[in-house]
Design an enzyme around this catalytic site. Sequence first.
Site, PDB file in Angstrom:
ATOM      1  N   GLY A 229      69.155  14.356  26.142  1.00 56.41           N
ATOM      2  CA  GLY A 229      69.232  15.900  26.537  1.00 56.41           C
ATOM      3  C   GLY A 229      68.242  16.836  25.646  1.00 56.41           C
ATOM      4  O   GLY A 229      67.183  16.277  25.413  1.00 56.41           O
ATOM      5  N   SER A 230      68.863  17.890  25.015  1.00 54.95           N
ATOM      6  CA  SER A 230      67.911  18.943  24.599  1.00 54.95           C
ATOM      7  C   SER A 230      67.571  18.639  23.311  1.00 54.95           C
ATOM      8  O   SER A 230      66.674  19.392  22.828  1.00 54.95           O
ATOM      9  CB  SER A 230      68.690  20.354  24.624  1.00 54.95           C
ATOM     10  N   THR A 231      68.193  17.546  22.686  1.00 48.86           N
ATOM     11  CA  THR A 231      67.845  17.070  21.221  1.00 48.86           C
ATOM     12  C   THR A 231      66.186  16.838  21.335  1.00 48.86           C
ATOM     13  O   THR A 231      65.410  16.798  20.453  1.00 48.86           O
ATOM     14  CB  THR A 231      68.631  16.075  20.646  1.00 48.86           C
TER      15      THR A 231
END
Length: 503
Positions: A229-231
């Site tokens: 995801g956004s990591t």
Amino acid sequence: MNRPIRNVAVAAIVMVIALLANATWIQVFRAEDLRDDTRNTRVQLDEYSRQRGVIVASDGTVLAESVPTDNKFKYLRQYPASGNPKAFAPITGFFARYQSDPRGLEVAENSVLNGNDDRLFTQRFMDMFSGRDPRGGNVVTTIDPKLQRVAYRELVNSDCDGPCRGAVVALEPSSGKILALASTPSYDPNTLATQDFTKAAAAWKAINAVDDVHSPLINRAIGSLYPPGSTFKVISTATALSSGLNADTRLTAASRWTLPGSDATLSNDSGSTCPDSTGGTVSLTQAFQYSCNTAFAQLLTQKVPGDKVSQFKSTASDFGIGDDTADIPLDVSESSVGDIGDDLAALGQSAIGQRDVRLTVLQNAMIAATVANGGVRMQPYLVDKLQTADLRTIATTAPTTLNRPLTAAEATTITDMMIKSEQHTRGAQSGIASKTGTAEHSDQAEGGETPYAWYIAFSPSSNSRIAVAVMVENGAQGQNAYGGVVAAPIGRAVMNAYTGGAR
């Protein structure tokens, strides 16, 4: 020599040759398989008659030891309850009849622990000369036992839909030492190591009766792959900076954005416009701190100059994604960005850590640690040193620099962005640089899945002491199980336990 005698002689020679060939085949080519066969009771007796070496934490806390018995097996392998064996099981593994699967240091360092390693020849000779029972060597790990217990406790007690399934990895950025490696659910290795083989068989059967999704034998820290995801926007930002863009690069603030060469669109969380926009755009820093998907899709597919896909994959590779340098010495699954080809739509989806991007929790911890270490990537390792039974060191692991994916200036820029990201995360704490992630992982037609909740962080000081990665599969909030809600509190608790920060 008449014919009958000659025929008998030839037959005898053939049988002798066949006998020698069979003996050679068994003793040379089949020896290892036969020795490792769990039905070989002679090998079991030999293994249990040895005083197997201890596995200890960095402060000397005993994680695994062999204690004398009054039966034919002489020694029983134990995992001390005071050390919470379930917390340490993903690290130690277990020594038992059911040890064919490569789990834990009991298998990875078996030749040292059972005393057969060539480096223990002198010890074996002295034990034989003195008439002492054979002894194995010791394995000293890098694990901080307090931190390991905290990581396990926080995972177990997190708000999940049923028993929490997740992992925590903590690293020392400057060296690559693994300070904690927790995975839940876990198991008690003592139930498998018992010499009551009826009970051991029942415990093994019960553990293996659990399906592959919930199995406690899965080491979710190193053996499972998840969309980050956004990591993964840390990697996308690093790609942009290395291509000549900067923190002030303007990007779309639109709530929805159409991917190049496709009818597919990406949207921001809850379909909202990226906050604090000016004239419909935001800076890269703003896009990072608010985690705006549309901005990052545009960043990688339009703003990065040159061969965008190659640059993205090259940056990911520099951070260790797609190589096998994460052997610690436990086997680590290989992270990957997937097959992007020359598809810019696929690149846009990959830029936000979706599509086919898959990371281990250890790999994501390495990404955070690399930023914390000024852009220098260190080899992670779990074993600090190996010793003889009398504590003489026979091998030491030295910190190893792998490469520099970021310049010091680029690392500082991303650190500043991660500090701002932390301050826009629920329950934000000062003194932390972080990035959350909330990753979709299926193609449910009607939605409703519980996303994977991520949190990567470090302490942004001149001497960063710890970097962490947390992943939880089954937060109790369903679709609202965001990384900042589920994973962030775990990561902060682990960091605070190490640095003495807020509780």
